[in-house]
Design a protein around this motif. Structure first.
Motif, mmCIF file in Angstrom:
data_model
loop_
_atom_site.group_PDB
_atom_site.id
_atom_site.type_symbol
_atom_site.label_atom_id
_atom_site.label_comp_id
_atom_site.label_asym_id
_atom_site.label_seq_id
_atom_site.Cartn_x
_atom_site.Cartn_y
_atom_site.Cartn_z
ATOM 1 N N GLY A 63 0.818 -1.205 0.000
ATOM 2 C CA GLY A 63 0.000 0.000 0.000
ATOM 3 C C GLY A 63 0.850 1.253 0.000
ATOM 4 O O GLY A 63 2.038 1.230 0.341
ATOM 5 N N ASN A 65 2.533 4.829 0.898
ATOM 6 C CA ASN A 65 2.998 5.442 2.140
ATOM 7 C C ASN A 65 3.775 6.723 1.857
ATOM 8 O O ASN A 65 4.745 7.043 2.538
ATOM 9 C CB ASN A 65 3.874 4.462 2.926
ATOM 10 N N SER A 77 -0.290 -3.451 3.426
ATOM 11 C CA SER A 77 -1.661 -3.096 3.787
ATOM 12 C C SER A 77 -2.606 -4.234 3.410
ATOM 13 O O SER A 77 -2.304 -5.034 2.517
ATOM 14 C CB SER A 77 -2.109 -1.832 3.038
ATOM 15 N N THR A 81 -8.378 -2.575 2.494
ATOM 16 C CA THR A 81 -8.238 -1.129 2.707
ATOM 17 C C THR A 81 -7.379 -0.458 1.638
ATOM 18 O O THR A 81 -7.298 0.774 1.607
ATOM 19 C CB THR A 81 -7.641 -0.828 4.098
ATOM 20 N N TYR A 82 -6.737 -1.235 0.780
ATOM 21 C CA TYR A 82 -5.977 -0.679 -0.341
ATOM 22 C C TYR A 82 -6.118 -1.641 -1.523
ATOM 23 O O TYR A 82 -5.234 -2.447 -1.796
ATOM 24 C CB TYR A 82 -4.499 -0.489 0.019
ATOM 25 N N GLN A 172 -5.751 3.036 5.825
ATOM 26 C CA GLN A 172 -5.233 1.711 5.517
ATOM 27 C C GLN A 172 -4.968 0.928 6.796
ATOM 28 O O GLN A 172 -4.585 1.493 7.819
ATOM 29 C CB GLN A 172 -3.923 1.835 4.717
ATOM 30 N N ASN A 173 -5.180 -0.378 6.697
ATOM 31 C CA ASN A 173 -4.858 -1.296 7.787
ATOM 32 C C ASN A 173 -3.488 -1.886 7.479
ATOM 33 O O ASN A 173 -3.352 -2.738 6.593
ATOM 34 C CB ASN A 173 -5.938 -2.380 7.879
ATOM 35 N N ASN A 174 -2.450 -1.426 8.177
ATOM 36 C CA ASN A 174 -1.071 -1.728 7.815
ATOM 37 C C ASN A 174 -0.405 -2.672 8.814
ATOM 38 O O ASN A 174 -0.728 -2.665 9.999
ATOM 39 C CB ASN A 174 -0.257 -0.436 7.751
ATOM 40 N N TYR A 187 -0.207 5.366 13.505
ATOM 41 C CA TYR A 187 -1.365 4.472 13.470
ATOM 42 C C TYR A 187 -2.123 4.605 14.790
ATOM 43 O O TYR A 187 -1.620 5.170 15.778
ATOM 44 C CB TYR A 187 -0.931 3.016 13.240
#
Length: 204
Positions: A63, A65, A77, A81-82, A172-174, A187
Motif C-alpha cells: 500500500g 505510504n 496493507s 483497505t488498499y 489503511q490497515n497496515n 497508526y
C-alpha cells in the motif's frame, strides 16, 4: 479487481510447500527449517486472537505510504483497505523482502524499526545503500497440520500486528512490527490486533 487478486493468489498457491534451501545467514539464525530466497509469492495476515474466514487469513498488498522526488514509499496493507495491485507479488532475495512492481521499477526493503510499519521504497534511480537482509521464511513442520511458511523479521515471527493508520474513508490497515501506543501518530494503537504473516505460493 477482486477477481484479479483471487487469481493471483490461486496461481501462487501451487508451489512452495516445502523448504527451498536451508540458510545459515544471521537473519535466519535459530528459526528452525528456513529459507530466505523465493519469488512471486503473496503474503497474508492470519489473526491470532480471533477466528479467520480461512486458514491463510486476509490478503496483503503493498500500500502507499507517500512519495518524494524519484521514489515512492510502500507499507504492507490489507487488500480490503488498499484494493490495488501495483505490486502483484513479493520476493525474498537473500533475506531482503521486496514488492514486485507491475511496471518493473525496482523496489527495496527498509530496516524494520520496532513500533513502526514494515516499509519499502520503489525508485528507478540508483538507491543509496543496500536492501536490508532481515527477513526469513520459516517452514511449518507440524506433522498434524503443515500450514504455509511464516515470515520473520529480525528473527521475530510473533510480534506483527495490523493497525489502522487513521479513521477516515481512505485509511489503511497496515502491518506493524511490535506496535506501541507511542508511535507519533503513525497508526491508531487501539485498532491493532496480532497477526501471523504467511507466505502463499512462490518459486525458487
Amino acid at each position: 479487481m477482486f477477481s484479479t487478486l483471487l487469481s493471483v493468489f490461486a496461481a501462487a498457491s501451487v508451489a512452495l510447500a516445502s523448504p527451498l534451501a536451508p540458510r545459515t545467514g544471521a537473519w535466519c539464525s535459530g528459526l528452525g527449517i528456513t529459507y530466505d530466497t523465493a519469488s512471486n509469492f503473496t503474503l497474508t495476515a492470519l489473526n491470532t486472537t480471533l477466528p479467520n474466514a480461512n486458514s491463510t487469513g486476509v490478503p496483503l498488498v503493498a500500500g502507499q505510504n507517500g512519495a518524494t522526488d524519484g521514489a515512492e514509499f510502500e507499507v504492507l496493507s490489507t487488500w480490503a483497505t488498499y484494493p490495488y495491485l501495483d505490486f502483484p507479488t513479493m520476493s525474498l532475495n537473500a533475506g531482503a523482502l521486496v514488492p514486485n512492481s507491475a511496471n518493473g521499477v525496482p523496489s527495496y526493503d527498509m530496516a524494520a524499526v520496532a513500533g513502526q510499519p514494515l516499509q519499502f521504497f520503489t525508485t528507478s534511480e540508483s538507491p543509496s545503500g543496500e536492501a536490508a537482509q532481515i527477513y526469513c521464511a520459516i517452514v511449518d513442520t507440524d506433522p498434524d497440520f503443515e500450514g504455509p511458511p511464516t515470515l520473520a523479521v529480525n528473527g521475530d515471527a510473533d510480534n506483527f500486528a495490523l493497525c489502522m493508520n487513521g479513521d477516515g474513508p481512505y485509511a489503511q490497515n497496515n502491518v506493524v512490527w511490535r506496535p506501541t501506543s507511542d508511535n507519533n501518530g503513525m497508526y491508531l494503537y487501539e485498532t491493532c490486533y496480532n497477526v501471523t504473516l504467511q507466505i502463499v505460493g512462490g518459486n525458487a
